[in-house]
Design an enzyme around this catalytic site. Structure first.
Site, PDB file in Angstrom:
ATOM      1  N   ARG A  35     -12.536  -3.506 -10.506  1.00  0.00           N
ATOM      2  CA  ARG A  35     -13.973  -3.298 -10.268  1.00  0.00           C
ATOM      3  C   ARG A  35     -14.278  -3.080  -8.786  1.00  0.00           C
ATOM      4  NH1 ARG A  35     -16.390  -7.531 -14.727  1.00  0.00           N
ATOM      5  NH2 ARG A  35     -16.105  -6.094 -16.448  1.00  0.00           N
ATOM      6  N   LYS A 197     -16.408  -5.330 -36.126  1.00  0.00           N
ATOM      7  CA  LYS A 197     -17.521  -5.465 -37.055  1.00  0.00           C
ATOM      8  C   LYS A 197     -18.484  -4.286 -37.061  1.00  0.00           C
ATOM      9  CE  LYS A 197     -18.023 -10.462 -36.589  1.00  0.00           C
ATOM     10  NZ  LYS A 197     -18.937 -11.369 -35.884  1.00  0.00           N
ATOM     11  N   GLY A 350     -14.894  -2.664 -23.588  1.00  0.00           N
ATOM     12  CA  GLY A 350     -13.836  -3.493 -23.005  1.00  0.00           C
ATOM     13  C   GLY A 350     -12.474  -3.339 -23.637  1.00  0.00           C
ATOM     14  N   GLY A 373     -21.075  -3.164 -22.532  1.00  0.00           N
ATOM     15  CA  GLY A 373     -22.408  -3.212 -23.148  1.00  0.00           C
ATOM     16  C   GLY A 373     -23.266  -2.019 -22.761  1.00  0.00           C
TER      17      GLY A 373
END
Ligand code: AMP
Length: 391
Positions: A35, A197, A350, A373
């Site tokens: 990062r 999911k 991720g 996200g």
């Protein structure tokens, strides 16, 4: 929205909001500097232009209080090493001490401020705190894509008070690649969606089905679609309350002429463990008590064919439980297929990012998003608040 290369920054005090939320070990050593490296193009450009570079980030979730383990202090020497210059660490991000440090800066110098989240105003997107941050600078640059889906004082409210606001190169890349892939794609546009999911990806599926030419569904979530198609899935992960939604997506795909491919075979085991007995079966032959933990070879072949025909590929979510070596080949073989496709390829989220890096083929992917996200929310069709604030 303005980009960094469209504004005058030379000699100016530039506040750069980055995402240096890096992992650290117990001794406070940075264990992965990815990062920090992602923020270098913007910081180096600002240094070349002789700006005074004020770098600010969050780290962890200190919840508005000073918590030593979430200090950004250990990041300063790592950033200094990568930039090959000194980086002074200031142990706050507002107040007299911070102003004094900023006022003493010379053109081309870099300072790193303490964790923005030590102040409660950060997560509350508080105007007063944002005004204090903005008072440090002449120019505000946002380069923190990974938190652009959450409004905070340092990425949203601050744009109301900074004299000039613009996106840094990382944010620019994220937005431009996403737009190339989803707003005006070379077709066919193929989406690969996996992960555990369906419930985590409802909005994403409903949004992209309007846009893609072909949708490949793998991973645990495929079993909800398979069950909704009348297939017995044994002990595979399956969300019974999502069957109706899965049917709706499949109906919509049919109505819109979108090719929706589900696994036709699967690698099964009796438990999600690396030493469990395994077997490859046709998707209609999953025995009771067994679970599908990866796509099988026939599915790898048909998914790879679809990827081969693509001109644009968007991928989120692994196609099997890739963390365990015996169940990783579906995901890894698809990375190979995407890498060889010659298509514009964008991978995000991720786990998908981790999987691509594990194969060593990341340089063959056009763009790997830095935001889990935030990338998901873009795929859901949402406008990210921190991006909107720059508009
Ligand atoms: P997500 O965060 O939704 O992208 O889900 C990623 C997780 O899905 C990873 O930890 C995978 O191990 C898991 N996963 C993928 N395929 C399966 C599967 N067939 N059964 C259970 N978990 C899976």
């Amino acid at each position: 929205m303005k980009y960094l290369d469209q504004i005058d920054v030379s000699g100016k005090k530039v506040f750069v909001r980055v995402d240096f939320n890096v992992p650290m070990d117990k001794a406070g050593n940075v264990t992965d500097d990815t990062r920090i490296r992602a923020g270098l193009p913007t910081i180096n450009y600002l240094r070349e232009k002789k700006a005074k570079v004020i770098v600010a980030s969050h780290l962890g979730r200190p919840k508005g209080k000073r918590v030593d383990e979430f200090s950004l202090k250990p990041v300063a020497p790592v950033l200094a090493g990568l930039l090959k210059t000194d980086v002074a660490f200031i142990d706050d991000c507002t107040g007299e001490k911070t102003h004094a440090a900023v006022n003493a800066m010379q053109p081309g110098e870099v300072i790193l401020l303490e964790n923005l989240r030590f102040h409660p105003g950060e997560d509350k997107n508080d105007d007063a705190f944002a005004r204090e941050l903005a008072s440090l600078c002449d120019v505000y640059i946002n380069d923190a894509f990974a938190v652009a889906h959450r409004s905070a004082a340092s990425n949203t409210a601050i744009t109301k008070f900074a004299p000039v606001s613009a996106a840094g190169f990382l944010l620019k890349n994220e937005i431009e690649y996403f737009n190339k892939a989803m707003k005006d794609p070379a077709r066919p546009l193929v989406a690969i969606i996996g992960g555990a999911k369906v419930s985590d990806k409802i909005k994403l599926l409903e949004n992209i089905i309007d846009n893609v030419d072909c949708l490949l569904v793998g991973g645990g979530m495929a079993f909800t679609f398979l069950k909704a198609s009348g297939i017995s899935v044994g002990n595979s992960i399956c969300e019974n309350d999502m069957l109706e939604l899965a049917r709706r997506i499949m109906d919509k795909a049919k109505a819109k002429n979108v090719r929706l491919l589900l696994p036709t075979d699967t690698l099964i085991a009796q438990a999600p463990s690396a030493d469990a007995e395994r077997n490859i079966v046709n998707i209609r032959d999953i025995p009771d008590g067994w679970m599908g933990l990866d796509i099988g070879p026939a599915t790898i072949a048909s998914f790879s064919d679809a990827v081969n025909e693509a001109k644009t590929i968007v991928w989120n979510g692994p196609l099997g439980m890739f963390e365990l070596v015996p169940f990783s080949s579906g995901t890894f073989k698809l990375v190979d297929a995407v890498a060889q496709s010659g298509a514009l390829s964008i991978v995000g989220g991720g786990d998908t990012d981790t999987a691509v890096h594990k194969t060593g083929k990341s340089d063959k992917i056009s763009y790997i998003s830095t935001g889990g996200g935030a990338f998901l929310e873009l795929l859901e069709g949402k406008t990210l608040p921190a991006v909107a604030a720059l508009g």
